[in-house]
Enzyme design. Structure first.
Site, PDB file in Angstrom:
ATOM      1  N   LYS A   9       0.769  -0.876   0.098  1.00  0.00           N
ATOM      2  CA  LYS A   9      -0.129   0.126   0.475  1.00  0.00           C
ATOM      3  C   LYS A   9       0.794   1.398  -0.309  1.00  0.00           C
ATOM      4  O   LYS A   9       2.455   1.553   0.076  1.00  0.00           O
ATOM      5  CB  LYS A   9      -1.117  -0.264   1.046  1.00  0.00           C
ATOM      6  CG  LYS A   9       0.151   0.021   2.409  1.00  0.00           C
ATOM      7  CD  LYS A   9      -0.330   1.225   3.344  1.00  0.00           C
ATOM      8  CE  LYS A   9       0.280   1.290   4.827  1.00  0.00           C
ATOM      9  NZ  LYS A   9       1.576   1.951   5.115  1.00  0.00           N
ATOM     10  N   GLY A  96      10.145  -2.806   7.014  1.00  0.00           N
ATOM     11  CA  GLY A  96      10.732  -1.378   7.030  1.00  0.00           C
ATOM     12  C   GLY A  96      10.311  -0.326   6.286  1.00  0.00           C
ATOM     13  O   GLY A  96      11.186   0.954   6.878  1.00  0.00           O
ATOM     14  N   LEU A  99       5.280   0.537   3.358  1.00  0.00           N
ATOM     15  CA  LEU A  99       4.643  -0.250   2.744  1.00  0.00           C
ATOM     16  C   LEU A  99       3.132  -1.255   3.119  1.00  0.00           C
ATOM     17  O   LEU A  99       2.775  -1.944   2.488  1.00  0.00           O
ATOM     18  CB  LEU A  99       5.393  -0.362   1.875  1.00  0.00           C
ATOM     19  CG  LEU A  99       5.968   0.247   0.692  1.00  0.00           C
ATOM     20  CD1 LEU A  99       7.035  -0.268  -0.588  1.00  0.00           C
ATOM     21  CD2 LEU A  99       5.254   1.222  -0.327  1.00  0.00           C
ATOM     22  N   GLY A 101       3.595  -3.922   3.989  1.00  0.00           N
ATOM     23  CA  GLY A 101       3.777  -5.728   3.465  1.00  0.00           C
ATOM     24  C   GLY A 101       3.529  -6.822   4.616  1.00  0.00           C
ATOM     25  O   GLY A 101       2.697  -7.473   4.038  1.00  0.00           O
ATOM     26  N   GLY A 102       3.600  -7.027   6.145  1.00  0.00           N
ATOM     27  CA  GLY A 102       3.567  -7.461   6.588  1.00  0.00           C
ATOM     28  C   GLY A 102       1.922  -7.297   6.849  1.00  0.00           C
ATOM     29  O   GLY A 102       1.283  -8.455   7.102  1.00  0.00           O
ATOM     30  N   SER A 104      -0.619  -6.676   5.095  1.00  0.00           N
ATOM     31  CA  SER A 104      -1.143  -7.508   3.731  1.00  0.00           C
ATOM     32  C   SER A 104      -0.828  -8.728   3.835  1.00  0.00           C
ATOM     33  O   SER A 104      -1.506  -9.703   3.430  1.00  0.00           O
ATOM     34  CB  SER A 104      -0.347  -6.755   2.344  1.00  0.00           C
ATOM     35  OG  SER A 104      -1.093  -7.242   1.115  1.00  0.00           O
ATOM     36  N   ASP A 133      -3.212  -1.429  10.072  1.00  0.00           N
ATOM     37  CA  ASP A 133      -3.353  -1.524   8.851  1.00  0.00           C
ATOM     38  C   ASP A 133      -3.967  -2.778   8.019  1.00  0.00           C
ATOM     39  O   ASP A 133      -4.087  -3.065   7.344  1.00  0.00           O
ATOM     40  CB  ASP A 133      -2.180  -2.149   8.081  1.00  0.00           C
ATOM     41  CG  ASP A 133      -1.253  -0.019   8.153  1.00  0.00           C
ATOM     42  OD1 ASP A 133      -1.973   0.811   8.607  1.00  0.00           O
ATOM     43  OD2 ASP A 133      -0.136  -0.126   7.715  1.00  0.00           O
TER      44      ASP A 133
HETATM   45  O1  C5P Z   1      -0.623  -1.768  14.638  1.00  0.00           O
HETATM   46  P1  C5P Z   1      -0.041  -1.379  14.884  1.00  0.00           P
HETATM   47  O2  C5P Z   1       1.394  -3.001  15.465  1.00  0.00           O
HETATM   48  O3  C5P Z   1       1.089  -2.233  13.335  1.00  0.00           O
HETATM   49  O4  C5P Z   1       0.934  -0.698  15.221  1.00  0.00           O
HETATM   50  C1  C5P Z   1       2.698  -0.711  15.123  1.00  0.00           C
HETATM   51  C2  C5P Z   1       3.217   0.205  15.931  1.00  0.00           C
HETATM   52  O5  C5P Z   1       3.105   2.101  15.339  1.00  0.00           O
HETATM   53  C3  C5P Z   1       2.314   0.516  17.316  1.00  0.00           C
HETATM   54  O6  C5P Z   1       2.332   0.021  18.542  1.00  0.00           O
HETATM   55  C4  C5P Z   1       1.918   1.731  18.100  1.00  0.00           C
HETATM   56  O7  C5P Z   1       3.411   2.468  18.257  1.00  0.00           O
HETATM   57  C5  C5P Z   1       2.289   2.835  16.331  1.00  0.00           C
HETATM   58  N1  C5P Z   1       1.349   2.896  16.062  1.00  0.00           N
HETATM   59  C6  C5P Z   1       0.242   4.153  16.472  1.00  0.00           C
HETATM   60  N2  C5P Z   1      -1.413   4.819  16.186  1.00  0.00           N
HETATM   61  C7  C5P Z   1      -1.741   3.921  14.967  1.00  0.00           C
HETATM   62  C8  C5P Z   1      -1.423   2.973  14.394  1.00  0.00           C
HETATM   63  C9  C5P Z   1       0.118   2.210  15.528  1.00  0.00           C
HETATM   64  O8  C5P Z   1       0.597   4.850  17.215  1.00  0.00           O
HETATM   65  N3  C5P Z   1      -2.337   4.255  14.350  1.00  0.00           N
END
Ligand code: C5P
Length: 290
Positions: A9, A96, A99, A101-102, A104, A133
């Site tokens: 994405k 990292g 995008l 990837g993980g 998706s 995501d």
């Molecule tokens: O939800 P996900 O595990 O992908 O998020 C990874 C990290 O990104 C979260 O632990 C948080 O630190 C940060 N994050 C955030 N606010 C969001 C999405 C992600 O602070 N809306």
């Protein structure tokens, strides 16, 4: 055997508010899928459990990998605890890179395992638990994502048909970028969801030149504070291409937009020779037909 593409994405734009009490940040972001993606295959396996292999030896193939977690969560939720599944992942989307990837891969795993076993377990709650995501990738295409990213409102695709992507030789860990965002006190109030949706709908009609001028990513100052070379690279590409360049998600991928894939391909010649070593690039269609 079942094969699924797990598309990458782009966050065409990304507005971020100060953190909620649970630490997550309210977002208002226009997500689109790309032709660039990973490939997954799914098959039954005679031994119970998840038998996972991955083309990228640097990635974990145990419960730390979102594919294994997604498949395990779905088998548990559907009561198929004695079922065996073989999953293989061919990785193309940089990790990292902002995008998705993980995420998706995780969404495609939910869809793939569900289809392979003809399950009717709802996938959205599982997706939400796997990551902010992941719910978007159950739907894909073009959408406004709000909440912490899990509230999906489909949008028409943008008018520009192609993104020119730049992959710097640096990985940005998402939690660190949000932490820096908080340290710099960058969060601002977001528009109400219906207003945000109306505004993004008007943006979908704009050609690349006009659309680029209206896009922003609130995480850019935080990412460029942690990795100044990323900000410098953005400036250099903007000067060479004479057009705005944005970052996707929490970085490190940088991108600009073109109305056609041919234009994006032709533009590569204007920038490729002069980039620092380690930077790779790719022109990718946006919202390709399924
Ligand atoms: O939800 P996900 O595990 O992908 O998020 C990874 C990290 O990104 C979260 O632990 C948080 O630190 C940060 N994050 C955030 N606010 C969001 C999405 C992600 O602070 N809306």
């Amino acid at each position: 055997m079942l094969r699924l593409r797990a598309p990458a994405k782009l966050n065409l734009d990304l507005r971020v508010a100060p953190p909620r009490p649970d630490g997550f940040h309210p977002l208002s972001s226009w997500f689109v899928t790309l032709a660039l993606g990973d490939d997954l295959t799914f098959d039954r396996h005679p031994a119970p459990g998840i038998h996972f292999s991955c083309s990228d030896p640097s990635l974990a193939v145990d419960g730390r990998n979102l594919v294994v977690r997604a498949a395990g969560d779905l088998l548990d939720a559907s009561g198929h605890t004695a079922t065996g599944i073989a999953i293989s992942l061919t990785k193309r989307v940089p990790t990292g890179g902002g995008l998705g990837g993980g995420s998706s891969d995780a969404a495609s795993t939910l869809l793939g395992v569900s289809r392979l076993l003809s399950l009717d377990t709802p996938l959205a709650p599982l997706a939400e638990r796997l990551g902010s995501d992941v719910p978007f990738f159950l739907v894909g295409g073009s959408a406004l994502c709000t909440g912490r990213g899990e509230v999906i409102d489909p949008l028409p695709p943008p008018r520009p048909a192609a993104a020119l992507l730049f992959f710097p030789d640096v990985r940005m860990p998402t939690p660190a970028v949000f932490k820096e965002f908080d340290r710099l006190r960058l969060g601002t109030a977001l528009p109400a969801r219906p207003d945000a949706l109306d505004y993004r709908r008007t943006l979908t009609t704009l050609p690349a030149h006009d659309l680029l001028a209206r896009l922003a990513n609130d995480l850019e100052p935080a990412a460029f504070s942690l990795a100044p070379q990323l900000g410098e690279l953005r400036t250099e590409i903007e000067q060479r291409l004479h057009r705005p360049v944005r970052m996707s998600g929490s970085g490190s991928t940088l991108f600009t937009l073109y109305d056609t894939v041919d234009e994006a391909d032709a533009a590569i010649g204007g920038v490729a020779g002069g980039l620092p070593p380690g930077v790779r690039w790719l022109a990718s269609p946006i919202c390709p037909p399924a």
